[in-house]
Design an enzyme around this catalytic site. Structure first.
Site, PDB file in Angstrom:
ATOM      1  N   HIS A  50      37.474  11.259  43.871  1.00 43.70           N
ATOM      2  CA  HIS A  50      38.172  10.301  44.724  1.00 43.70           C
ATOM      3  C   HIS A  50      39.663  10.281  44.438  1.00 43.70           C
ATOM      4  O   HIS A  50      40.129  10.681  43.376  1.00 43.70           O
ATOM      5  CB  HIS A  50      37.576   8.901  44.562  1.00 43.70           C
ATOM      6  CG  HIS A  50      37.767   8.325  43.185  1.00 43.70           C
ATOM      7  ND1 HIS A  50      38.973   7.814  42.746  1.00 43.70           N
ATOM      8  CD2 HIS A  50      36.904   8.187  42.153  1.00 43.70           C
ATOM      9  CE1 HIS A  50      38.840   7.380  41.514  1.00 43.70           C
ATOM     10  NE2 HIS A  50      37.593   7.605  41.116  1.00 43.70           N
ATOM     11  N   GLU A  92      30.046   6.488  38.662  1.00 45.47           N
ATOM     12  CA  GLU A  92      30.771   6.806  37.432  1.00 45.47           C
ATOM     13  C   GLU A  92      30.024   6.289  36.213  1.00 45.47           C
ATOM     14  O   GLU A  92      29.176   5.390  36.298  1.00 45.47           O
ATOM     15  CB  GLU A  92      32.187   6.195  37.496  1.00 45.47           C
ATOM     16  CG  GLU A  92      33.063   6.458  36.286  1.00 45.47           C
ATOM     17  CD  GLU A  92      33.312   7.935  35.976  1.00 45.47           C
ATOM     18  OE1 GLU A  92      32.352   8.660  35.625  1.00 45.47           O
ATOM     19  OE2 GLU A  92      34.478   8.357  36.045  1.00 45.47           O
TER      20      GLU A  92
END
Length: 189
Positions: free
Chosen positions: A8, A79
């Site tokens: 990202h 994550e």
């Protein structure tokens, strides 16, 4: 098969160096521009499978490159759970725990390297079953573990794969052997 691995774009916490696992924050304007620069590169490909972390920074990146409509959320791409270290910088953690390394030590109240490796292994199995190119949108530490597991290394080997925000990497095969074609590339690379 090519597996396009997209980290990202920039967030306020990636800019400040804070560990961002479960905190769901958006991209910065710069992070949006990073994502938009990848759009023409990814538009040249057809994807059999697009997987995205459910976190908004990964989803927003996926949307900005034009693959949001095809994306399937995959919790295996979330994550690393940093537990007590969520929101802390490496310097703050080192002050409390000198010599700490996430890929070796994990996080108190969060995940161990083997737990992240087990999640990533499920993603790798899903990707290898796809019939064509795949795009994955996720986060720095989890994607570093994914690169290690792709080529048969233990989760701790993720420490060798540095990964900036807003980057595009490509995993593939050399004959039948899993390989890394591009790592930590930018849209212009």
């Amino acid at each position: 098969m090519n597996v396009f691995v997209i980290r990202h774009g920039e967030t306020e916490w990636s800019l400040s160096g804070q560990h961002t696992g479960t905190t769901d924050i958006p991209l910065t304007d710069s992070g949006r521009r990073q994502a938009e620069r990848m759009r023409p590169v990814l538009a040249r490909h057809t994807f059999a499978l697009v997987l995205v972390s459910p976190m908004q920074r990964a989803r927003e990146t996926c949307d900005l490159v034009g693959l949001g409509a095809a994306a399937i959320g995959d919790p295996g791409l979330i994550e690393w759970n940093y537990g007590e270290y969520e929101g802390h910088t490496p310097q703050q953690i080192q002050a409390k725990r000198p010599g700490w390394l996430i890929f070796r030590d994990g996080c108190p109240g969060g995940e161990t390297p083997s737990q992240v490796g087990a999640r990533v292994d499920q993603v790798v199995t899903r990707v290898r079953a796809a019939k064509g190119d795949v795009a994955l949108f996720a986060h720095g530490h989890v994607l570093r573990v994914l690169a290690a597991r792709w080529i048969g290394l233990p989760p701790r080997a993720g420490q060798h794969f540095l990964l900036n925000t807003g980057t595009l990497s490509v995993l593939t095969y050399y004959h039948e052997v899993p390989a890394v074609r591009v790592w930590n590339g930018h849209a212009a690379d």
